[in-house]
Write an enzyme that holds these catalytic residues in place. Structure first.
Site: not given
Ligand code: ADE
Length: 236
Positions: A13, A87, A172-175, A198
């Site tokens: 990224e 992302t 939607k992400d993870m951070e 996605d």
């Molecule tokens: N990063 C990229 N796509 C993601 C998703 N669907 N959920 C969480 N983090 C993401």
């Protein structure tokens, strides 16, 4: 705005703009933490990129690594602004497209299911504010805005979707919300720049879709980040 600090989870990224600005790695700056620091001068301002770092050969993704990186970055570098760039998943039903880049307008958590009173419920969701100039910057750069929604998994369970929908989550992400939480403790403004890999409601397998679109999403992310950096470094 003299020092801008990116906090980024994955090398893929950040690599395109680390290369674009010829950023130099400051080795072992965060030792013994896994975070990595890059630095360059842009338009007379200092640009930093802090990566969460790697463990056992893979990038450290998720809230814990992002919190450690953000805390360390703020304490050691004292940035005027933090940018969490990366992302995300988004929703076809909201009109999002693969490799489209959004500016975040708020950040929440979607996988903290804490029953009880309003105070705990509210704290669990987060709802962190962004830099007050975010909406204007998005308008000037021709970008859409959306609410970042963060959890610890790449997939999405029905209970996640329920919380996302009832709280207006879009990216939607993870951070994101973890970075926002740490910034809120220090009153450091935060900007979110998120590129779609996605579509969570496409029916496709998330990791497959993510992997297929990662390169295109990171390329559009680089293009937008150059505009963001230009905008912020030339601001009065
Ligand atoms: N990063 C990229 N796509 C993601 C998703 N669907 N959920 C969480 N983090 C993401």
């Amino acid at each position: 705005m003299n020092r801008i600090c990116y906090v980024v989870a994955m090398v893929a990224e950040a690599q395109p703009f680390i290369e674009h600005y010829g950023m130099k790695e400051v080795k072992d700056f965060f030792h013994p933490l896994p975070c990595m620091l890059y630095e360059a001068e842009v338009n007379g301002k200092t640009l930093n990129v802090v990566l969460n770092g790697r463990q056992n050969g893979s990038d450290l993704v998720g809230c814990e690594a992002a919190s450690v990186a953000t805390l360390s970055a703020i304490q050691r570098l004292n940035p005027d602004i933090v940018i969490n760039s990366g992302t995300c998943g988004a929703f076809d039903c909201n009109g999002a497209e693969i490799a489209q880049v959004f500016i975040g307008n708020k950040a929440m958590f979607h996988d903290r299911r804490v029953p009880g009173d309003d105070a705990w419920g509210t704290q669990s969701i987060g709802n962190y504010s962004v830099w007050e100039g975010s909406a204007k910057m998005a308008e000037v750069l021709g970008l859409k805005t959306g609410k970042v929604t963060t959890g610890s998994s790449l997939d999405m369970q029905p209970c996640d979707l329920e919380i996302i929908k009832s709280n207006g989550g879009e990216l939607k992400d993870m951070e994101g919300a973890a970075v926002g939480f740490v910034c809120s403790l220090f009153n450091v403004p935060i900007v979110y720049v998120k590129s779609v890999t996605d579509l969570c409601d496409s029916g496709a397998e998330t990791f497959e879709e993510f992997s297929k679109n990662l390169k295109a999403a990171c390329e559009s992310l680089r293009i937008v980040n150059e505009k963001v950096i230009d905008y912020l470094t030339k601001m009065e």
